[in-house]
Design a protein around this motif. Sequence first.
Motif, short mmCIF file in Angstrom:
data_model
loop_
_atom_site.label_atom_id
_atom_site.label_comp_id
_atom_site.label_asym_id
_atom_site.label_seq_id
_atom_site.Cartn_x
_atom_site.Cartn_y
_atom_site.Cartn_z
N LYS A 1 1.15 -9.15 -10.09
CA LYS A 1 1.42 -9.46 -11.43
C LYS A 1 1.42 -8.10 -12.23
O LYS A 1 2.15 -7.80 -13.20
CB LYS A 1 0.21 -10.09 -12.14
N THR A 2 0.78 -6.87 -11.56
CA THR A 2 0.90 -5.87 -12.25
C THR A 2 2.17 -5.14 -12.26
O THR A 2 2.85 -4.47 -13.14
CB THR A 2 -0.09 -4.83 -11.45
N PHE A 3 2.89 -5.33 -11.10
CA PHE A 3 4.32 -5.07 -11.10
C PHE A 3 5.39 -5.94 -11.49
O PHE A 3 6.50 -5.62 -12.17
CB PHE A 3 4.79 -4.69 -9.43
N LEU A 4 5.11 -7.32 -11.31
CA LEU A 4 6.02 -8.42 -11.54
C LEU A 4 5.31 -9.43 -12.29
O LEU A 4 5.34 -10.51 -12.05
CB LEU A 4 6.64 -8.95 -10.41
N SER B 1 9.08 8.32 -8.32
CA SER B 1 7.67 7.72 -8.39
C SER B 1 7.57 6.44 -8.78
O SER B 1 8.54 6.07 -9.48
CB SER B 1 6.56 8.71 -9.27
N LEU B 2 6.40 5.86 -8.52
CA LEU B 2 6.37 4.51 -8.96
C LEU B 2 6.08 4.66 -10.49
O LEU B 2 5.77 5.67 -11.10
CB LEU B 2 5.03 3.82 -8.45
N PRO B 3 6.19 3.81 -11.32
CA PRO B 3 5.93 3.75 -12.89
C PRO B 3 4.59 3.89 -13.07
O PRO B 3 4.06 3.79 -14.45
CB PRO B 3 6.57 2.50 -13.39
N PHE B 4 3.42 4.15 -12.27
CA PHE B 4 2.15 4.11 -12.64
C PHE B 4 1.32 5.50 -12.10
O PHE B 4 1.40 5.87 -11.09
CB PHE B 4 1.47 2.96 -11.65
N SER B 5 0.67 5.92 -13.10
CA SER B 5 -0.35 6.81 -12.78
C SER B 5 -1.68 6.24 -12.35
O SER B 5 -1.63 4.81 -12.34
CB SER B 5 -0.74 7.92 -13.85
N THR C 1 -1.22 14.93 -8.07
CA THR C 1 -2.19 15.29 -8.92
C THR C 1 -1.91 15.19 -10.29
O THR C 1 -0.82 15.94 -10.63
CB THR C 1 -2.98 16.37 -8.56
N ASN C 2 -2.40 14.55 -11.18
CA ASN C 2 -2.02 14.36 -12.71
C ASN C 2 -0.45 13.67 -12.67
O ASN C 2 -0.03 14.02 -13.68
CB ASN C 2 -1.94 15.66 -13.22
N GLY C 3 -0.14 12.85 -11.75
CA GLY C 3 1.24 12.50 -11.75
C GLY C 3 1.09 10.97 -11.56
O GLY C 3 0.24 10.28 -11.80
N LYS C 4 2.18 10.38 -10.89
CA LYS C 4 2.41 9.10 -10.73
C LYS C 4 2.18 8.96 -9.00
O LYS C 4 2.74 9.81 -8.31
CB LYS C 4 3.62 8.64 -11.36
#
Length: 181
Positions: free
Chosen positions: A137-140, A37-41, A105-108
Amino acid sequence: MPNNLRRKRRVATGIEAHIDEIIGRLANNPAVEHIASLPFSVESFQTDFNAQLEKFLEQNFAEEERSFWTETLSLNDCKIFSDDETVMFVKIFGTCAGIFGFGETNGKFKILSLSFIESRKHFDKQLTDFVFSLFMKTFLPKVATSEIIAVLKENNFFTVAGIVFELVQTGKFNMLNVSVE
């Protein structure tokens, strides 16, 4: 039925006209089935995006202009749809851009997409540029947006630390999809 009693149908324009296409493309993207998964919930993405927004506004706008742009660009009023297994995130900015995401759900997130329409209107162009910059900018956070644009114009995709950024263009409609390799 007399004409004045007929209800006028609201015709979807801009990014709204593409919502079914966006959701279909994202829901059927192979990244949705990846284990990684991506590093974001949902919450961490909102927090990081809004933090980038605060920095951006402090650097570029006088205090009296910030409340308008905070209200326009903040992810605080996004829509979240979920069931027992999946979550879908939707935030539309004006008529020209939107951020869409799918995850557990409740994950990333498995995939996030900045979808936008090229416009000739000054405000729409400006809004799209701001959203694009904040999204990236959120990612990089340390990479200049101009560098990202240059790479995407040449290649339509790039990978950084296992995260794939892919630009899909269909006429004036664009999707910048972000997922894990």
